[in-house]
Design a protein around this motif. Structure first.
Motif, PDB file in Angstrom:
ATOM      1  N   GLY A 264       0.812  -1.224   0.000  1.00  0.00           N
ATOM      2  CA  GLY A 264       0.000   0.000   0.000  1.00  0.00           C
ATOM      3  C   GLY A 264       0.840   1.266   0.000  1.00  0.00           C
ATOM      4  O   GLY A 264       1.730   1.423   0.847  1.00  0.00           O
ATOM      5  N   LYS A 265       0.549   2.173  -0.928  1.00  0.00           N
ATOM      6  CA  LYS A 265       1.258   3.469  -0.982  1.00  0.00           C
ATOM      7  C   LYS A 265       0.951   4.278   0.275  1.00  0.00           C
ATOM      8  O   LYS A 265      -0.203   4.555   0.583  1.00  0.00           O
ATOM      9  N   GLY A 266       2.026   4.660   0.980  1.00  0.00           N
ATOM     10  CA  GLY A 266       1.849   5.370   2.248  1.00  0.00           C
ATOM     11  C   GLY A 266       2.494   6.740   2.262  1.00  0.00           C
ATOM     12  O   GLY A 266       3.261   7.063   3.169  1.00  0.00           O
ATOM     13  N   PHE A 269       1.891  12.807   3.189  1.00  0.00           N
ATOM     14  CA  PHE A 269       1.494  14.070   2.530  1.00  0.00           C
ATOM     15  C   PHE A 269       2.279  14.229   1.237  1.00  0.00           C
ATOM     16  O   PHE A 269       3.504  14.082   1.225  1.00  0.00           O
ATOM     17  N   ASP A 270       1.536  14.528   0.175  1.00  0.00           N
ATOM     18  CA  ASP A 270       2.164  14.679  -1.139  1.00  0.00           C
ATOM     19  C   ASP A 270       2.008  16.123  -1.624  1.00  0.00           C
ATOM     20  O   ASP A 270       0.968  16.498  -2.156  1.00  0.00           O
ATOM     21  N   SER A 271       3.075  16.908  -1.420  1.00  0.00           N
ATOM     22  CA  SER A 271       3.049  18.301  -1.908  1.00  0.00           C
ATOM     23  C   SER A 271       3.473  18.360  -3.373  1.00  0.00           C
ATOM     24  O   SER A 271       3.365  19.396  -4.006  1.00  0.00           O
ATOM     25  N   TYR A 287      -4.555  12.425   1.974  1.00  0.00           N
ATOM     26  CA  TYR A 287      -5.157  11.115   1.658  1.00  0.00           C
ATOM     27  C   TYR A 287      -4.246  10.223   0.814  1.00  0.00           C
ATOM     28  O   TYR A 287      -4.647   9.139   0.416  1.00  0.00           O
ATOM     29  N   ASP A 288      -3.025  10.701   0.546  1.00  0.00           N
ATOM     30  CA  ASP A 288      -2.147   9.927  -0.332  1.00  0.00           C
ATOM     31  C   ASP A 288      -1.582   8.673   0.348  1.00  0.00           C
ATOM     32  O   ASP A 288      -0.753   7.981  -0.223  1.00  0.00           O
ATOM     33  N   MET A 289      -2.060   8.418   1.570  1.00  0.00           N
ATOM     34  CA  MET A 289      -1.676   7.177   2.263  1.00  0.00           C
ATOM     35  C   MET A 289      -2.868   6.221   2.351  1.00  0.00           C
ATOM     36  O   MET A 289      -2.852   5.281   3.149  1.00  0.00           O
ATOM     37  N   ALA A 348       5.574  12.499  -9.393  1.00  0.00           N
ATOM     38  CA  ALA A 348       5.259  11.096  -9.697  1.00  0.00           C
ATOM     39  C   ALA A 348       6.057  10.232  -8.725  1.00  0.00           C
ATOM     40  O   ALA A 348       6.914   9.432  -9.114  1.00  0.00           O
ATOM     41  N   GLU A 349       5.778  10.435  -7.406  1.00  0.00           N
ATOM     42  CA  GLU A 349       6.585   9.821  -6.343  1.00  0.00           C
ATOM     43  C   GLU A 349       6.042   8.465  -5.899  1.00  0.00           C
ATOM     44  O   GLU A 349       6.779   7.647  -5.366  1.00  0.00           O
ATOM     45  N   GLY A 350       4.742   8.228  -6.127  1.00  0.00           N
ATOM     46  CA  GLY A 350       4.145   6.977  -5.653  1.00  0.00           C
ATOM     47  C   GLY A 350       4.852   5.777  -6.257  1.00  0.00           C
ATOM     48  O   GLY A 350       5.241   4.837  -5.555  1.00  0.00           O
ATOM     49  N   ALA A 373      -2.853   1.977  -4.546  1.00  0.00           N
ATOM     50  CA  ALA A 373      -2.226   3.294  -4.503  1.00  0.00           C
ATOM     51  C   ALA A 373      -3.127   4.392  -5.054  1.00  0.00           C
ATOM     52  O   ALA A 373      -3.815   4.201  -6.061  1.00  0.00           O
ATOM     53  N   THR A 374      -3.097   5.536  -4.392  1.00  0.00           N
ATOM     54  CA  THR A 374      -3.700   6.759  -4.939  1.00  0.00           C
ATOM     55  C   THR A 374      -2.675   7.312  -5.922  1.00  0.00           C
ATOM     56  O   THR A 374      -1.986   8.278  -5.649  1.00  0.00           O
ATOM     57  N   LEU A 375      -2.570   6.661  -7.091  1.00  0.00           N
ATOM     58  CA  LEU A 375      -1.375   6.872  -7.913  1.00  0.00           C
ATOM     59  C   LEU A 375      -1.473   7.996  -8.933  1.00  0.00           C
ATOM     60  O   LEU A 375      -0.518   8.731  -9.122  1.00  0.00           O
TER      61      LEU A 375
HETATM   62 ZN    ZN Z   1       1.158  10.924  -4.556  1.00  0.00          ZN
END
Ligand code: ZN
Ligand code: BES
Ligand code: MN
Length: 495
Positions: A264-266, A269-271, A287-289, A348-350, A373-375
């Protein structure tokens, strides 16, 4: 919320509220007919006077009807029997629980499962449990004065015949799944300053303490460096919070059975990092986790069920922030697999954290690997907020996941993972670049992951559109805990 299922006689059942269905045009369901008789035609009188017309999801609450033991009766419109479908069933359940929660009733007895909701009793049980639990969920725990909890504490699913042990098992599984969704929602809604990678790790450890069947371990950045996770570690470089690689091993059967691994993508926080996102709605990147939260929720659900199979949950977790030490567009990193990656967009870090977690997953000799993943924002454009995106390197697994999604009403839709898209990831300087351009963004993201999953059966769920709701109803949904859990239940029942 407590749930039970039992045979029960409508007029004799003591309860805060009985719920029975009425079809459009006024035809009473079997249980409504029984109540009508016991109340000397109170219900058919209301139909005749057009107080209830049976329109789908309409309701009428009645108090102290003569001749019956329950304090209240809630009549629920079922629409036309010929037009009943899953969307209508869900709406009927939402109307039912909105109304029940507006009463002071502590318990309710529903006669809808076998009587009005159609043939698939199992489906109706699951959705009743999910909708009831959703209505009891509180998102205001961080307010200084949270709203008072609703009084409804216990739901009885009433059947006219004795319920089979199969139906009882479905109820038990649905309840555990609903608890797993609750955990996923709770974690998803927590803000980034509370729900850090360290916090997610502590949640896994406490799951391991609650359930003897789960062993939780946490790898630190120094461990990941030793493993060569240069891709994962590049994402966390701009953050002050330490990255964590969380593993939960659930043992439900003999060691010799290969596990299903959930990754699971954790990103807590994705800035966007140096490729900073625009400001509007950036808060939603807490919510990116949600992929990670769905793994935690699913692990809790299967442990509560005691499913007889082995499952491993793997969560790569960190923040994606800009700083003087952050990874930059153009940087080239070496993944644990040895493949090099040119990072053209730090947002594009996920895929950069997942690729190393997916390489790591091979160490468990998996039967199947599923990442969640919230990809990609592109997935929201393609499928909206209804279906999760599904891409896989095996047809049978695709079919099984799609079917589980239908059963749990947590649906996914397949997108192609054809080789034809792979050249979009070609780089002049490294083995691949981390973005494939705007066209087919969900597919090229999955194509990137596919380069790390060649050695096992694998599926990827893109939950960017389904893991949370925006706007007035902002909040995590708990998806895809129902899909994943149903898939594992089906798997356990097959073996
Ligand atoms: Zn992300
Ligand atoms: N976490 C986002 C994806 C996302 C965006 C989910 C909006 C839900 C709503 C992901 O890390 C991301 O930023 N993806 C980029 C990829 C792009 C740079 C190739 C995207 O979708 O814009
Ligand atoms: Mn991003």
């Amino acid at each position: 919320m407590e749930f039970s299922i039992k045979q029960s006689i409508p007029e004799k059942q003591r309860s805060g509220c009985l719920v029975v269905g009425v079809y459009e045009g006024g035809k009473l369901t079997a249980s409504a007919q029984i109540l009508n008789k016991a109340t000397k035609n109170a219900l058919s009188d209301l139909v005749a006077r057009r107080d209830i017309d049976g329109k789908s999801a309409s309701t009428l609450l009645l108090h102290k009807l003569p001749g019956i033991a329950a304090e209240r009766v809630l009549l629920v419109g079922l629409g036309k029997a010929s037009e009943m479908n899953n969307k209508a069933r869900i709406e009927i359940l939402h109307a039912t629980f909105s109304k029940l929660n507006a009463t002071p009733a502590k318990d309710a007895t529903l006669y809808l499962i076998e009587d009005g909701m159609g043939k698939d009793t199992g489906w109706a049980i699951r959705q009743t449990v999910f909708v009831a639990t959703e209505h009891a969920f509180r998102a205001d725990t961080l307010k200084s004065k949270p709203a008072k909890a609703a009084s409804l504490k216990s739901i009885t699913l009433a059947t006219l015949e004795k319920p089979s042990s199969a139906l009882k098992a479905i109820l038990e599984y649905a309840t555990a799944t609903a608890h797993g969704m609750d955990l996923a929602k709770k974690l998803g809604n927590l803000p980034g300053n509370v729900c850090t990678p360290t916090y997610l790790a502590s949640q896994a450890i406490s799951l391991g303490k609650t359930h003897k069947s789960i062993k939780a371990t946490v790898l630190e950045e120094k461990d990941m460096r030793k493993l060569g996770m240069g891709s994962f570690l590049s994402v966390t470089r701009g953050s002050e919070q330490p990255a964590k690689l969380i593993t939960m091993e659930y043992r439900g059967t003999d060691k010799k059975h290969k596990p299903v691994v959930l990754v699971g993508k954790g990103i807590t926080f994705d800035s966007g990092g140096i490729s900073l996102k625009p400001g509007a709605e950036m808060d939603e990147m807490k919510y990116d986790m949600c992929g990670a939260a769905s793994v935690l929720g699913t692990m809790q659900a299967i442990a509560e069920m005691g499913l007889k199979l082995n499952v491993v949950g793997v969560i790569p977790s960190c923040e994606n922030l800009p700083s003087g030490t952050a990874v930059k567009p153009g940087d080239i990193v070496t993944s644990m697999s040895g493949q090099t990656i040119e990072i053209l967009n730090t947002d594009a870090e996920g895929r950069l954290i997942l690729c190393d977690a997916l390489t790591y997953a091979a160490k468990f000799h998996p039967e199947t690997v599923i990442d969640i993943a919230t990809l990609t924002g592109a997935c929201v454009i393609a499928l909206g907020h209804v279906a999760s995106g599904l891409l896989s390197n095996e047809e049978k697994l695709t079919k099984e996941l799609l079917a589980a999604g239908e059963q749990a009403h947590d649906r996914a839709w397949q997108l192609p993972l054809w080789e034809d898209y792979q050249p979009l990831l070609d780089s002049n300087f490294a083995d691949m670049q981390n973005i494939g351009g705007r066209a087919g963004g969900t597919i090229t993201a999955a194509c990137f992951l596919a380069r790390f999953t060649k050695d096992y059966r694998w599926a990827h769920l893109d939950i960017a559109g389904t893991a949370w709701k925006s706007g007035k109803e902002k909040g995590a949904t708990g998806r895809p805990v129902p899909l994943l859990t149903q898939y594992l239940v089906n798997l356990a029942q097959k073996s």
